[in-house]
Design a protein around this motif. Structure first.
Motif, PDB file in Angstrom:
ATOM      1  N   ASN A 197      -0.548  -1.769  -9.703  1.00 38.06           N
ATOM      2  CA  ASN A 197      -1.839  -2.074  -9.059  1.00 38.06           C
ATOM      3  C   ASN A 197      -1.742  -2.069  -7.524  1.00 38.06           C
ATOM      4  OD1 ASN A 197      -4.528  -2.552  -9.056  1.00 38.06           O
ATOM      5  ND2 ASN A 197      -4.339  -4.786  -9.250  1.00 38.06           N
TER       6      ASN A 197
ATOM      7  N   LEU B   1      -9.861   5.091   0.027  1.00 33.39           N
ATOM      8  CA  LEU B   1      -9.110   4.038  -0.644  1.00 33.39           C
ATOM      9  C   LEU B   1      -9.246   4.263  -2.147  1.00 33.39           C
ATOM     10  CD1 LEU B   1      -7.761   1.283  -1.112  1.00 33.39           C
ATOM     11  CD2 LEU B   1      -9.968   0.207  -0.649  1.00 33.39           C
TER      12      LEU B   1
ATOM     13  N   THR C 140      -8.497   2.541  -5.657  1.00 31.77           N
ATOM     14  CA  THR C 140      -8.181   1.202  -6.177  1.00 31.77           C
ATOM     15  C   THR C 140      -9.005   0.913  -7.429  1.00 31.77           C
ATOM     16  OG1 THR C 140      -8.216  -1.161  -5.632  1.00 31.77           O
ATOM     17  CG2 THR C 140      -9.986   0.147  -4.713  1.00 31.77           C
ATOM     18  N   ASP C 141      -8.560  -0.065  -8.213  1.00 33.34           N
ATOM     19  CA  ASP C 141      -9.382  -0.550  -9.322  1.00 33.34           C
ATOM     20  C   ASP C 141      -9.846  -1.970  -9.029  1.00 33.34           C
ATOM     21  OD1 ASP C 141      -9.436   1.703 -10.827  1.00 33.34           O
ATOM     22  OD2 ASP C 141      -7.920   1.091 -12.266  1.00 33.34           O
ATOM     23  N   ASP C 142      -9.628  -2.446  -7.824  1.00 34.58           N
ATOM     24  CA  ASP C 142      -9.972  -3.817  -7.466  1.00 34.58           C
ATOM     25  C   ASP C 142     -11.497  -3.989  -7.475  1.00 34.58           C
ATOM     26  OD1 ASP C 142     -10.591  -6.184  -6.144  1.00 34.58           O
ATOM     27  OD2 ASP C 142      -8.848  -6.042  -4.820  1.00 34.58           O
TER      28      ASP C 142
ATOM     29  N   TYR D 232      -4.007   4.875  -0.158  1.00 36.88           N
ATOM     30  CA  TYR D 232      -4.890   5.332   0.914  1.00 36.88           C
ATOM     31  C   TYR D 232      -4.574   6.790   1.205  1.00 36.88           C
ATOM     32  CZ  TYR D 232      -5.821   0.395   1.837  1.00 36.88           C
ATOM     33  OH  TYR D 232      -6.181  -0.915   1.710  1.00 36.88           O
TER      34      TYR D 232
ATOM     35  N   SER E 294       0.829  -1.204   0.000  1.00 34.13           N
ATOM     36  CA  SER E 294       0.000   0.000   0.000  1.00 34.13           C
ATOM     37  C   SER E 294       0.865   1.257   0.000  1.00 34.13           C
ATOM     38  CB  SER E 294      -0.943   0.021   1.214  1.00 34.13           C
ATOM     39  OG  SER E 294      -0.222   0.270   2.401  1.00 34.13           O
TER      40      SER E 294
ATOM     41  N   PRO F 103      -2.911  -0.313  -4.020  1.00 34.80           N
ATOM     42  CA  PRO F 103      -3.916   0.621  -3.500  1.00 34.80           C
ATOM     43  C   PRO F 103      -3.275   1.848  -2.851  1.00 34.80           C
ATOM     44  CG  PRO F 103      -3.762  -1.351  -2.119  1.00 34.80           C
ATOM     45  CD  PRO F 103      -2.901  -1.601  -3.318  1.00 34.80           C
TER      46      PRO F 103
ATOM     47  N   THR G  45     -11.957   5.183  -7.902  1.00 36.61           N
ATOM     48  CA  THR G  45     -11.090   4.456  -8.832  1.00 36.61           C
ATOM     49  C   THR G  45      -9.837   5.293  -9.126  1.00 36.61           C
ATOM     50  OG1 THR G  45     -12.202   5.451 -10.716  1.00 36.61           O
ATOM     51  CG2 THR G  45     -13.061   3.329  -9.940  1.00 36.61           C
TER      52      THR G  45
END
Ligand code: ADP
Ligand code: ASP
Ligand code: MG
Length: 469
Positions: free
Chosen positions: A280, A297, A299-301, A284, A225, A282, A253
């Motif tokens: 990729n 957060l 992220t693209d998860d 924060y 992270s 994340p 995103t």
């Protein structure tokens, strides 16, 4: 492992530094972090004032301000360090940096010219000083840490004031100089924002660049992270300094965060997201003063994103002040090819980046940074058309992935802005932003109207789905 970056206000006072140390110590249980720091808030501005005063021959003023930088850091030591011997050692280190700054100021006064290269040299002292005090305090409190001069790792090109890393070299340096220290269980404390050319000349990545340093280092370390610790509860629906009702966004995103940062949300440096996307990782965004609140957060998860329900259209509103509209009108433009090429060629020659653009058959309107508008630029543009300028305008943009497939957003934007004089309108090519240009005096009215339209009442929440739904 995590990279933890603390911004200027998060390390600006002894109290803030102590809070940041407690946060780092708290994470120590789950891994050995790399800690990246900004200069104490206000210090980079002061260093620029010193450089400019020295360049203009005002050496007394420059030296007085160097004295203020010294005093600030000695006070930090007083408030943070208890051992007498360590205090004396740090005072010596601070004085060594300070005499270097004084010599640099006198040298620039004698030469009578301040270059971008020397300006970067001045600016580097803020991060060198803050990290020196922080690493010593960490060790004194029993958190084994090593101070690292990031100029051995962050090897950049020589675009002073806007340098970018030579990634293959940096990645190898990270593997050789940072990884082994972390693997041995020792926290690394280092500077954001600064770097060095291969020839050893100090560079900077540009204002606010510590976020970018952290993201790059996190990517090179393949971290789990990238944590950006700042003075607000994450990325919010708008700058809370502009709209008191602004709320924290729980999840967004990468493309939304990048777009927002490019369009002016100062909470992240615009280039922060790219390294995170590549690996990729994340990102924060967290509040140093409320470490237990969730922050944002990025992220693209899909698994994480689907855990949240968001039925709003707009995620956030960004504002960029200090812009100018340049209008170029020419009848020659009508039906003729090559005109745009000629026009953009002028901006390229002057190194001016164009932000928003809208065109008609006979005119083109563009926004640029107000400070980049110069007489020679206008003169060059006048050769291809009649030029009109409007200073002191701002871009106000709404951003959200959902804008892409939604009908009626434009209608809501313009209806809510019916009482504001819109100087220009533009939809970003990515279709996830719509922007308007307004007079700087109208920013507050425009932003509060948009915030009220998109974030008032129940529909504005970004809710966590109840468990099991
Ligand atoms: P740091 O010194 O920690 O890097 P910055 O001052 O660079 O902090 O960025 C944090 C500031 O960004 C906040 O205090 C806030 O005023 C401003 N800001 C602008 N837009 C936003 C937004 N959408 N969400 C949160 N903060 C924002
Ligand atoms: N200290 C630098 C600045 O004020 C970099 C940063 O804080 O990110 O711009
Ligand atoms: Mg910042």
């Amino acid at each position: 492992m995590a990279v933890m970056k603390f911004g200027g206000t998060s390390v600006g006072t002894a109290k803030a530094m102590q809070q940041a140390i407690a946060i780092v110590a708290g994470q120590r249980r789950t891994g050995v972090p790399l800690v990246v720091l900004s200069a104490c808030s206000g210090i980079t501005n002061k260093l620029i004032q010193i450089a400019e005063a020295a360049g203009a021959g005002r050496i007394e003023e420059a030296l007085a301000r160097v004295g203020e930088v010294r005093k600030h850091h000695l006070e930090l030591v007083d408030g943070l360090i208890t051992g007498e011997a360590l205090r004396a050692e740090l005072a010596e280190k601070i004085d060594a940096y300070v005499s270097h700054l004084e010599m640099l100021s006198k040298g620039i006064e004698i030469v009578g010219e301040l270059t971008e290269r020397s300006k970067d040299m001045f600016c580097s002292f803020g991060e060198l000083l803050s990290t020196t005090v922080f690493a010593a305090a960490m060790n004194e409190q029993g958190h084994r840490s090593q101070w690292l001069d990031i100029r051995q790792v962050m090897i950049t090109d020589d675009r002073y004031g806007f340098a970018r890393p030579i990634e293959e070299i940096c990645e190898a340096k990270v593997a050789g100089l940072i990884r082994p220290v972390l693997d041995s269980g020792v926290i690394v404390v280092t500077q954001g924002y600064i770097g060095s050319t291969e020839a050893g000349k100090t560079t900077t990545l540009g204002r606010g660049g510590s976020d970018l340093s952290a993201a790059l280092l996190g990517a090179w370390l393949h971290d789990d992270s990238i944590q950006i610790w700042t003075d607000v509860d994450g990325v919010m629906t708008c700058d809370p300094r502009l709209v008191a009702e602004a709320r924290s966004i729980r999840i967004m995103t990468f493309s939304e965060a990048a777009e927002l940062a490019y369009l002016g949300a100062k909470v992240l440096h615009p280039d922060t997201i790219a390294p995170a996307v590549r690996k990729n990782i994340p990102v924060y965004v967290l509040n140093t003063w409320h470490p237990d609140s969730k922050g944002t957060l990025i992220t693209d998860d899909p698994a994480l994103l689907s855990g949240m329900s968001y039925d709003g259209l707009v995620k956030s509103i960004a504002v960029k002040k200090g812009q100018a509209i340049v209008n170029v009108r020419s009848n020659r433009m009508f039906g003729r090819h090559g005109f745009m090429n000629e026009l953009f060629g002028v901006f390229e020659r002057f190194g001016v980046s164009v932000e928003m653009i809208s065109t008609s058959e006979v005119s083109v309107s563009l926004t640029v940074d107000d400070s980049s508008v110069s007489e020679p630029l206008i003169h060059a543009l006048s050769a291809i058309g009649d030029v009109e300028l409007e200073h002191h305008v701002a871009t106000v943009s709404v951003v959200g992935d959902n804008l892409r497939m939604s009908k009626g957003v434009a209608g809501r934007i313009f209806a809510s802005l019916r009482n504001v004089n819109l100087r220009m309108i533009s939809q970003g090519a990515s279709e996830i932003n719509v922007g308007v240009v307004v007079d700087e005096h109208d920013v507050a009215a425009a932003v509060s109207a948009l915030h009220c339209e998109f974030f008032s009442g129940e529909q504005c929440g970004i809710f966590e789905k109840p468990a099991g739904s």
